[in-house]
Design a protein around this motif. Sequence first.
Motif, mmCIF file in Angstrom:
data_model
loop_
_atom_site.group_PDB
_atom_site.id
_atom_site.type_symbol
_atom_site.label_atom_id
_atom_site.label_comp_id
_atom_site.label_asym_id
_atom_site.label_seq_id
_atom_site.Cartn_x
_atom_site.Cartn_y
_atom_site.Cartn_z
ATOM 1 N N ALA A 238 1.121 4.186 -2.721
ATOM 2 C CA ALA A 238 0.842 5.597 -2.412
ATOM 3 C C ALA A 238 2.006 6.473 -2.835
ATOM 4 C CB ALA A 238 0.571 5.746 -0.906
ATOM 5 N N PHE B 61 0.847 -1.213 0.000
ATOM 6 C CA PHE B 61 0.000 0.000 0.000
ATOM 7 C C PHE B 61 0.871 1.248 0.000
ATOM 8 C CE2 PHE B 61 -2.375 3.362 1.993
ATOM 9 C CZ PHE B 61 -3.603 3.268 1.365
ATOM 10 N N THR B 62 1.911 1.227 0.841
ATOM 11 C CA THR B 62 2.776 2.396 0.938
ATOM 12 C C THR B 62 3.517 2.619 -0.380
ATOM 13 O OG1 THR B 62 3.113 1.791 3.219
ATOM 14 C CG2 THR B 62 4.537 3.494 2.341
ATOM 15 N N ILE B 63 3.975 1.517 -0.977
ATOM 16 C CA ILE B 63 4.670 1.659 -2.265
ATOM 17 C C ILE B 63 3.716 2.269 -3.290
ATOM 18 C CG2 ILE B 63 5.732 0.396 -4.176
ATOM 19 C CD1 ILE B 63 6.738 -1.607 -2.069
#
Lengths: 721, 100, 179
Positions: free
Chosen positions: B19, B15-17
Amino acid sequence: MLFETVAHGGPTFFQLAPLVVFIPLLGATINFLFGRRLGERGVATVAVTAAGTAFLISVLQWLSLRAHPEGATQVVVEWITIGDFQVRWAQLIDTLSVTMMLVVSGVGTLIHIYATAYMHYDVRYKNDPRRYARFFGFFNLFIAMMMILVTGDSYLTLFVGWEGVGLCSFLLIGFWYEYDILGRPSTANARAAKKAFVVNRVGDFGFLLAIFTLFWYFGTVEFHGVFAKVHEVAAAHPQVLLAVTLFLLLGVTGKSAQIPLFVWLPDAMAGPTPVSALIHAATMVTAGVYLITRSAELYMAVPQAQAIVALVGGLTALVAATMAVAQYDIKKVLAYSTISQLGFMVAAVGMGAFVAGMFHLVTHAFFKALLFLGSGSVIIALERAHHPLPDDPEAQALAREHGHGGHDAHGHDDHEHGHEPFDPQDMRNMGGLLRRIPVTSWTYIIGGLALAGIPPLAGFWSKDEILLEAKHLQPVVYGLLTAAAFLTAFYVTRQLVMVFLGRPRSEAAAHAIESPKAMTGVLVTLAGLSLVGGFLNAPGVHAFAHWLEHTLPEVETLPFDLVVASVSTGLALLSMLTAWSLYKGVRAWVEWQQDPLERILGPGLFGFLHHAWHWDDFYQAVFVRGYDALAAFLAHTVDWAFWHDWFHETIIAGTYRRLSRFLAWSVDLGVIDRLANELAGAVKGLALVARKLQSGYVRNYALSVFVGVVLMLGYLLWVVR
Amino acid sequence: MVPTSFYIFLAALLFTIGAVAVLFRRNTLVIYMAVELMLNAANLAFVAFARQFEALDGQLFVFFVMTVAAAEVAVGLALIVTIFRTKHSVDIDTMRELKG
Amino acid sequence: MGLMTVFILTGAVAIAAALGLLFARNAVYAVLFLVLNMFALAVLYLLLGAPFIAMVQIVVYAGAIMVLFLFVVMLLGAEELKEDGGPIGWQRPLALVLGVVLLAELAYFVFAASATKARLLPSPDGFGDPHAVGLTLFQKYLLPFEVTSVLLLVAMVGAIVLVRNGKRTADEPTGSDAD
């Protein structure tokens, strides 16, 4: 056949009763809406048919009542329902109301027929033939309203009719609202109508108070409900009945023109003569007498009230008779005579002689209608001779023959230049009409003799019965009435001599033209009724008393008293003789000189009588001027100077102005406005900075969201920890 | 067996990647794909939790997410095509008419 | 433990593919990286006892949707784009920092929460097979299922309306599909 069916207990016609209201109403509606297109003949047919049908239905009610004397109550509509209080518009069909219905519709129909011819001339002399239809609309409306009045089974219903006839009276008195009696432009007739209306309002105020009191103490306004409770209420509140009966009396003095409210009736002569005959002699003004008779049970419970009513009636009879002797206007004499005769009736019903009062009401309707119609015939006869109309061949022929009036080809808009206008109602312009217009004259003389109380004419029997009752019940009133009867015979004789005997005192009188058959026929019919009407209740017959017995309480007939009869007859004959001897000189006059009575009484007293005891001037000075002064004081001093100038302007407006100035400059501009402006400035400054955040780069906005997510998670971490 | 937290951490990492990719890239299509990656990360977390609590609702939620993603891709790609007709570019920084 | 090995390998592939998406210069590569990522996730779904979802992931997501992406990328010729920071280059380092912070926060959540620490038990028989999923879908989630069909229809219509040639829609007579 119809008679047979009903008289032998067959079906009754009571359910037809509402038609006596609705058929004249229909006639009025037709004439109002389509009168101008119908033409005179059509209008007259509609109006006379409506009135005649009402008479026919009244006759059917009479036939039904002969078989079922107990009568009936015919509910027309549920009118008012407030909680327990209920008023229906119901028609009470009993011997009393049917008597009134017969008089109203019978005499009314005759006068309708008469008016078809009379108004033909009247609208032409006033130069407005289109008003013919309007007249008959009002006339039929009056019949409808009078029928509501006499058939109502409650005081409230009666009041509706009472106001309705008042309205018709107003409309018809002011029928020629833009002319005076001589056809000159003037507001005199309109003012007379207004006066009648306003004076009646005083009486109606009393009537209303009576209805309110009845409602409050009796809980009902229906006749039978009220009468059933009379003894109960009389025991609980003795003063209530006195109040109610006196309030009713106030209403009666208004509508029936008794002292002190009679002043409107002489002015009401401004209306066309059929109006005077129908409304202001035969029917509407007798509504007060009917009201007292209807309320017989109330009055009989309060002897003081009866005495007051009888006294008012007796005084009115005498006072009005004195006024009648000094009048020159042919209709004014009859107007005061009507007031006087109404006084007889009111005195009779006040004493409790209800049958005698109602009897006089009926006979008076016959002979007073006859006299008024006769006077109308005289007036038209003079008018036609004075101003021959272009479409009046009889008058034109006469004018050519005598070389007079032929210039008058366009009606009568070219008035006498330079000298006084001719007044066709002034008896000083008459004289010698007996030879010119014999039918009118002879019928008029019969009516006059009936009024004077000469046996065996109708007036004699009814007046004699009142005198007889008065002698037994109220000796004071008996004296008043006898004196009035004496004066009655006097002014009748004076009028007959001045109008019909001797030499003509004007060109018009010398060439008077007999009226058409529609008018003379009615006169003859009424003369016949005046001749024989008295035998309806003559001693030994008493058909009328037995008839009313079914409705009125305690009807008893006194035996014929020769003394009373001979005293009144003798006085009448003596009075006529006096008048004859006084006025026989007038016969030789070719033009009017001083009234012989004025020579005896002196100009002061005669003028006093001529001006009706200055009663109007008294009211003018006390009430009208007083009211004006009060109104001026209230308007100028209290309202304008005090309320407007001082209170409103100085106190309220001044304070308000100072306050609003303070609020506007200091509070509004200084605080509120400034606050709003500063706030707006702050927002503007902030917005100038903040708009830079709106860069337009989508990734920028995504970054904002991302920062928000990180911060929120951080916050949650801090909380969870 | 693998603990659930491992799966969840893997989902968080993906998810962070995704975003960061959204914030990094200028190609609108790639940004779209990054969003899809984020959706997939969320789906993984759903499935992991469904396994953990032995409830099928999580899996069905993934099913619905896929359906909505399909709809979103259809409309989104249509939008990109339409924008491309006027801009002749898929650079997201050229779309900045709405600014303060 | 074989499963742990599989998880670690597949997870590494998924992370690598995601990073590939992040750094790929060519958009076509990015698409392929994402497809790879999705395959990895499908394997993870199988591990988690969701064979139906895994199949859907491959067929619908990796198959249909990504092919659509690929198609559009090639249609627009948008494979290569100058990928510097552009006018807002300053936000790249900020995004990296924020990403690290977010990851730290999420990690704290994941490993501090006790419920997810326990190792998973073997799944019960039939959990997540198409039969069970189908029953739940058409019983418990029937209404949402039907609503999604409407949603897809709307999306389809919307997509068609958007890509039609705008100039010709305005004054073309109705009922004609001559374009």
